[in-house]
Motif scaffolding. Sequence first.
Motif, PDB file in Angstrom:
ATOM      1  N   PHE A  84       0.828  -1.206   0.000  1.00 27.57           N
ATOM      2  CA  PHE A  84       0.000   0.000   0.000  1.00 27.57           C
ATOM      3  C   PHE A  84       0.864   1.258   0.000  1.00 27.57           C
ATOM      4  O   PHE A  84       0.550   2.245  -0.671  1.00 27.57           O
ATOM      5  CB  PHE A  84      -0.920  -0.007   1.221  1.00 27.57           C
ATOM      6  CG  PHE A  84      -1.864   1.165   1.293  1.00 27.57           C
ATOM      7  CD1 PHE A  84      -3.100   1.120   0.670  1.00 27.57           C
ATOM      8  CD2 PHE A  84      -1.514   2.317   1.984  1.00 27.57           C
ATOM      9  CE1 PHE A  84      -3.974   2.195   0.719  1.00 27.57           C
ATOM     10  CE2 PHE A  84      -2.376   3.399   2.048  1.00 27.57           C
ATOM     11  CZ  PHE A  84      -3.611   3.341   1.412  1.00 27.57           C
TER      12      PHE A  84
ATOM     13  N   GLY B 137       2.844   1.189  -3.517  1.00 28.85           N
ATOM     14  CA  GLY B 137       2.015   1.087  -4.715  1.00 28.85           C
ATOM     15  C   GLY B 137       2.452   0.009  -5.678  1.00 28.85           C
ATOM     16  O   GLY B 137       2.060   0.027  -6.849  1.00 28.85           O
TER      17      GLY B 137
ATOM     18  N   GLY C  24      -2.511  -4.746  -0.783  1.00 32.34           N
ATOM     19  CA  GLY C  24      -2.014  -3.375  -0.754  1.00 32.34           C
ATOM     20  C   GLY C  24      -2.034  -2.727  -2.118  1.00 32.34           C
ATOM     21  O   GLY C  24      -2.401  -1.553  -2.266  1.00 32.34           O
TER      22      GLY C  24
ATOM     23  N   SER D 187      -4.288   0.637  -2.945  1.00 34.55           N
ATOM     24  CA  SER D 187      -3.398   1.791  -2.827  1.00 34.55           C
ATOM     25  C   SER D 187      -3.761   2.868  -3.847  1.00 34.55           C
ATOM     26  O   SER D 187      -3.933   2.569  -5.038  1.00 34.55           O
ATOM     27  CB  SER D 187      -1.948   1.359  -3.047  1.00 34.55           C
ATOM     28  OG  SER D 187      -1.091   2.486  -3.077  1.00 34.55           O
TER      29      SER D 187
END
Length: 367
Positions: free
Chosen positions: A236, A239, A278, A282
């Motif tokens: 997250f 990215g 994530g 994200s």
Amino acid sequence: DATAAPICIIAPISSWAAAVGSNLKTTGAFTSDFSAFVATIPYNFYALLSLVMVAVICLTNADFGPMRRSELRALKGDLGAVDVPQASQFEAAEKGKVWDMLVPIGSLIVFAVVGLLYDGGYWGSDPAYHTMAAAFGNCTAAKALVWASFGALVVSFLLFVPRGLLSFRTFMDGAVEGMKAMLPANIILVLAWTISGVCRDLLQTPVFVQTLVADGNVSGGLLPAIVFLIAGFLSFSTGTAWGTFGILIPIVVPVAQGIDPDLVVVTLSATLAGSVFGDHCSPISDTTILSSAGAGCSHIEHVSTQLGYACIVAFCCFVGYVIAGFTKASLAWSLGGAVAALLVSVFFMHMLSMKRQPDAIVQENAN
């Protein structure tokens, strides 16, 4: 968005599988990297539960949270942050068929696969890359996708212009408009990569996570669940799921071997699942940015509406990994418990959302 990365991470023949396999080689823990990847698929709870969530929401319409508020607003005619296209300057071709849409899309997929294999050396002089898995692992996806896009554009031209569906000028104007439509997404991607670089290089987030995992005294039963949370946090923050693979796999596999060898596959699966979680939610992930751009939706609106669903799936995955850790990787108990927790959570959240946000249509019918 929910059927993008979660599908890729459980697809054995893909560049994602090759990326995972290349990171597994550094550990030396498995005799076959491909077999190890296949073994993680049943324990990749986030990917599997994301697909279950999509099916449940589609079949039952049990929306909740910000997504439900957006849908109720849309039912009233207020599309909010959705970018509604203006009246098109292009007229629909009367002779157009469904195949005129399917053939270019199919050619794009075929050209992409062939381009990936060609760039990876599948037909090259080195016998080491004469298998699909090796070629996918050796390829550069950016070049292959450019070739595929150009090839699909040529196929569209040959399909439309000679048959008189579109004039040459209209076809070229449409191509230019399509490129212009992707410009905002490209700008957001560049800025997102900048933020990702700040987290990775200046804030040293990967080093922090690496130290946290290597030096932490983690009990065996909680190892998969904790690794899932750490992978989700790192993915997250940066990215990127692939970057998370590269950082965590060489760390968590030896840690799992030292704590409990029975949990190596489950812990590896938790790493992959957390990385996809994530990456999925994200705001600086390329999959999130391109999904919102393709849907014509405000980027932040897309992030906020899908975040509730992603977090519910992640919570149920955490439950599943806790069960797996304490049952010596029992797939029946862990996956079954995660799916049961997901169904209960979805319908509980839907009922709670119904009380807070009564259906606009039900209200109108009652009035």
